[in-house]
Write a protein that holds these residues in place. Structure first.
Motif, PDB file in Angstrom:
ATOM      1  N   LYS A   8      14.097 -60.098 -79.243  1.00  0.00           N
ATOM      2  CA  LYS A   8      13.753 -59.817 -77.837  1.00  0.00           C
ATOM      3  C   LYS A   8      14.442 -60.821 -76.923  1.00  0.00           C
ATOM      4  O   LYS A   8      13.982 -61.100 -75.809  1.00  0.00           O
ATOM      5  CB  LYS A   8      12.231 -59.860 -77.635  1.00  0.00           C
ATOM      6  N   ARG A   9      15.526 -61.394 -77.410  1.00  0.00           N
ATOM      7  CA  ARG A   9      16.347 -62.334 -76.627  1.00  0.00           C
ATOM      8  C   ARG A   9      15.513 -63.512 -76.112  1.00  0.00           C
ATOM      9  O   ARG A   9      15.697 -64.016 -75.025  1.00  0.00           O
ATOM     10  CB  ARG A   9      17.043 -61.627 -75.461  1.00  0.00           C
ATOM     11  N   ALA A  36      15.906 -64.740 -72.198  1.00  0.00           N
ATOM     12  CA  ALA A  36      15.967 -63.627 -71.233  1.00  0.00           C
ATOM     13  C   ALA A  36      14.856 -63.683 -70.190  1.00  0.00           C
ATOM     14  O   ALA A  36      14.681 -62.729 -69.428  1.00  0.00           O
ATOM     15  CB  ALA A  36      15.896 -62.302 -71.977  1.00  0.00           C
ATOM     16  N   LEU A  75      11.008 -63.978 -68.456  1.00  0.00           N
ATOM     17  CA  LEU A  75       9.684 -63.360 -68.621  1.00  0.00           C
ATOM     18  C   LEU A  75       9.761 -62.092 -69.480  1.00  0.00           C
ATOM     19  O   LEU A  75      10.676 -61.280 -69.313  1.00  0.00           O
ATOM     20  CB  LEU A  75       9.182 -62.979 -67.216  1.00  0.00           C
ATOM     21  N   GLY A 132      12.941 -66.573 -66.034  1.00  0.00           N
ATOM     22  CA  GLY A 132      12.077 -67.618 -66.585  1.00  0.00           C
ATOM     23  C   GLY A 132      12.793 -68.528 -67.575  1.00  0.00           C
ATOM     24  O   GLY A 132      12.343 -69.650 -67.815  1.00  0.00           O
ATOM     25  N   ARG A 186      14.353 -57.039 -60.082  1.00  0.00           N
ATOM     26  CA  ARG A 186      13.178 -56.466 -60.768  1.00  0.00           C
ATOM     27  C   ARG A 186      12.010 -56.254 -59.803  1.00  0.00           C
ATOM     28  O   ARG A 186      10.941 -55.810 -60.197  1.00  0.00           O
ATOM     29  CB  ARG A 186      12.695 -57.391 -61.895  1.00  0.00           C
TER      30      ARG A 186
HETATM   31  C1  1HE Z   1      13.362 -57.895 -73.233  1.00  0.00           C
HETATM   32  C2  1HE Z   1      13.771 -58.792 -72.229  1.00  0.00           C
HETATM   33  C3  1HE Z   1      12.780 -59.238 -71.296  1.00  0.00           C
HETATM   34  C4  1HE Z   1      15.490 -58.328 -73.443  1.00  0.00           C
HETATM   35  N1  1HE Z   1      11.526 -58.767 -71.441  1.00  0.00           N
HETATM   36  N2  1HE Z   1      12.108 -57.481 -73.343  1.00  0.00           N
HETATM   37  N3  1HE Z   1      14.573 -61.060 -67.266  1.00  0.00           N
HETATM   38  C5  1HE Z   1      15.540 -60.146 -67.084  1.00  0.00           C
HETATM   39  O1  1HE Z   1      15.520 -59.371 -66.149  1.00  0.00           O
HETATM   40  C6  1HE Z   1      16.605 -60.101 -68.141  1.00  0.00           C
HETATM   41  C7  1HE Z   1      16.481 -58.826 -68.943  1.00  0.00           C
HETATM   42  N4  1HE Z   1      17.337 -58.834 -70.120  1.00  0.00           N
HETATM   43  C8  1HE Z   1      18.673 -58.618 -70.064  1.00  0.00           C
HETATM   44  O2  1HE Z   1      19.285 -58.532 -69.005  1.00  0.00           O
HETATM   45  C9  1HE Z   1      19.387 -58.494 -71.383  1.00  0.00           C
HETATM   46  O3  1HE Z   1      18.429 -58.171 -72.376  1.00  0.00           O
HETATM   47  C10 1HE Z   1      20.131 -59.787 -71.816  1.00  0.00           C
HETATM   48  C11 1HE Z   1      21.357 -59.990 -70.920  1.00  0.00           C
HETATM   49  C12 1HE Z   1      19.244 -61.022 -71.765  1.00  0.00           C
HETATM   50  C13 1HE Z   1      20.607 -59.614 -73.292  1.00  0.00           C
HETATM   51  O4  1HE Z   1      21.345 -58.418 -73.426  1.00  0.00           O
HETATM   52  P1  1HE Z   1      21.574 -57.808 -74.894  1.00  0.00           P
HETATM   53  O5  1HE Z   1      22.491 -56.626 -74.737  1.00  0.00           O
HETATM   54  O6  1HE Z   1      22.022 -58.904 -75.815  1.00  0.00           O
HETATM   55  O7  1HE Z   1      20.125 -57.357 -75.437  1.00  0.00           O
HETATM   56  P2  1HE Z   1      19.274 -56.057 -75.041  1.00  0.00           P
HETATM   57  O8  1HE Z   1      19.752 -54.898 -75.863  1.00  0.00           O
HETATM   58  O9  1HE Z   1      19.231 -55.849 -73.565  1.00  0.00           O
HETATM   59  O10 1HE Z   1      17.791 -56.487 -75.481  1.00  0.00           O
HETATM   60  C14 1HE Z   1      17.408 -56.553 -76.840  1.00  0.00           C
HETATM   61  C15 1HE Z   1      15.912 -56.295 -76.890  1.00  0.00           C
HETATM   62  O11 1HE Z   1      15.250 -57.321 -76.151  1.00  0.00           O
HETATM   63  C16 1HE Z   1      15.528 -54.996 -76.205  1.00  0.00           C
HETATM   64  O12 1HE Z   1      14.376 -54.497 -76.838  1.00  0.00           O
HETATM   65  P3  1HE Z   1      14.459 -53.317 -77.952  1.00  0.00           P
HETATM   66  O13 1HE Z   1      13.050 -53.130 -78.382  1.00  0.00           O
HETATM   67  O14 1HE Z   1      15.057 -52.148 -77.223  1.00  0.00           O
HETATM   68  O15 1HE Z   1      15.361 -53.854 -79.028  1.00  0.00           O
HETATM   69  C17 1HE Z   1      15.144 -55.426 -74.809  1.00  0.00           C
HETATM   70  O16 1HE Z   1      14.238 -54.540 -74.154  1.00  0.00           O
HETATM   71  C18 1HE Z   1      14.445 -56.754 -75.115  1.00  0.00           C
HETATM   72  N5  1HE Z   1      14.445 -57.646 -73.958  1.00  0.00           N
HETATM   73  N6  1HE Z   1      15.094 -59.043 -72.372  1.00  0.00           N
HETATM   74  C19 1HE Z   1      11.205 -57.908 -72.434  1.00  0.00           C
HETATM   75  N7  1HE Z   1      13.074 -60.091 -70.327  1.00  0.00           N
HETATM   76  C20 1HE Z   1       7.287 -66.449 -64.559  1.00  0.00           C
HETATM   77  S1  1HE Z   1       8.228 -65.465 -63.613  1.00  0.00           S
HETATM   78  C21 1HE Z   1       9.759 -65.252 -64.417  1.00  0.00           C
HETATM   79  C22 1HE Z   1      10.388 -63.983 -63.914  1.00  0.00           C
HETATM   80  C23 1HE Z   1      11.525 -63.562 -64.761  1.00  0.00           C
HETATM   81  O17 1HE Z   1      11.878 -64.151 -65.737  1.00  0.00           O
HETATM   82  S2  1HE Z   1      12.306 -62.143 -64.198  1.00  0.00           S
HETATM   83  C24 1HE Z   1      13.701 -61.980 -65.241  1.00  0.00           C
HETATM   84  C25 1HE Z   1      13.400 -61.179 -66.458  1.00  0.00           C
END
Ligand code: 1HE
Length: 282
Positions: A49-50, A86, A88, A133, A159
């Motif tokens: 889940k990165r 990745a 939150l 996060g 988001r």
């Molecule tokens: C996740 C998350 C996550 C991946 N929550 N499940 N953060 C973001 O908006 C970043 C969101 N993530 C991404 O943009 C990408 O996943 C990455 C650039 C980090 C990595 O890409 P990649 O191609 O290597 O991986 P992927 O195919 O996107 O993800 C692999 C799995 O991880 C996939 O789940 P699966 O069940 O389909 O395999 C994704 O859904 C899961 N995954 N990132 C949940 N963030 C206290 S406030 C803080 C506020 C924030 O942090 S907002 C920013 C949130």
């Protein structure tokens, strides 16, 4: 509660000089915890889940910093898999009410405060995505080493949410309000060099060299007098938040406490007797 983590047999996957810990910290499933002498190495261990930060993940991070094993003088945090973190876990945000959203953010604050204002300095080794996060977590650490694969973003804007893990208080202190505003409003992503120039990280190293660099820095930090490290972690950021007059007063008190410790007295004597290293440019 303090749990002393003693050394057990090394697993095949650990670097030769890192040993697994026992006790409470060995039971955490989202962190892999090893030690190399005085340095505790925490690996974010949810690569599928990165390393997205779920509630239990934040709680386990908090647990480590309030249960620091005996003899640990510095911590290194890194991420397993292709990315540091990745941010939150977005799957947990859906349908949360206002009360629980506030409590959730305060839980992150408590954990990240325990890192920034905890018992020992923390070196973060960053690679791949360091976003949302994940960047908030990195900004609670004291030293940030980026491999050149690292990239930094705050996708909260995209988001429909806001930072909630202390990012609005910590990140502008590193890069300034204007740069953080740009990242959040426009979705801009910085690469490692841009992160270095903006002040987000102190070091950039080639891909694959981050752990070695981070461990070398952590081992060096671990040799400092404990009160000096305490002053840097606890007094320096607070002085930066004070007026100049209050800051100078706080500095004098902290300096007097640090220099009167036996460790400081011994180190000062060692230099004067020619037993301590000189300051050299490496
Ligand atoms: C996740 C998350 C996550 C991946 N929550 N499940 N953060 C973001 O908006 C970043 C969101 N993530 C991404 O943009 C990408 O996943 C990455 C650039 C980090 C990595 O890409 P990649 O191609 O290597 O991986 P992927 O195919 O996107 O993800 C692999 C799995 O991880 C996939 O789940 P699966 O069940 O389909 O395999 C994704 O859904 C899961 N995954 N990132 C949940 N963030 C206290 S406030 C803080 C506020 C924030 O942090 S907002 C920013 C949130």
């Amino acid at each position: 509660m303090t749990t002393s983590a003693s050394i057990t047999k090394e697993p095949a996957s650990a670097p030769a000089d890192e040993q697994p810990v026992q006790g409470l910290l060995a039971t955490l499933d989202l962190l892999r915890v090893t030690r190399n002498g005085p340095v505790l190495h925490l690996r974010l261990n949810r690569p599928a889940k990165r390393n997205a930060l779920s509630d239990p993940f934040i709680q386990q991070l908090h647990t480590v910093f309030v249960n620091m094993p005996e003899g640990i003088r510095a911590v290194m945090i890194s991420g397993e898999g292709q990315h540091f973190c990745a941010g939150l876990d977005l799957s947990e945000v859906v349908a949360r009410d206002i009360d629980s959203a506030v409590q959730h953010s305060r839980m992150w604050h408590a954990a990240f405060d325990a890192i920034q204002f905890g018992p020992v300095p923390v070196v973060a080794v960053l690679h791949g995505a360091v976003v949302g996060g994940g960047l908030e977590l990195a900004s609670a650490c004291h030293i940030r080493v980026a491999e050149d694969s690292a990239y930094f973003g705050l996708p909260e804007g995209q988001r429909g949410i806001f930072v909630g893990g202390g990012g609005s208080a910590r990140i502008p202190r590193l890069m300034g309000v204007a740069r953080m505003t740009d990242l959040m409003l426009t979705g801009r992503v910085y690469d490692a060099q841009e992160g270095l120039h903006a002040g987000l990280v102190q070091y950039v190293v080639p891909a694959g060299n981050g752990l070695e660099k981070g461990m070398a820095l952590a081992q060096r930090i671990a040799t400092n007098a404990q009160m000096s490290n305490y002053a840097v972690m606890h007094a320096l950021p607070r002085i930066a938040d004070q007026s100049q007059g209050l800051g100078l007063f706080t500095e004098s008190l902290m300096a007097a406490i640090a220099e009167s410790t036996p460790q400081a007295q011994e180190r000062l004597k060692a230099f004067l007797e020619g037993r301590a290293g000189k300051v050299v440019k490496s």
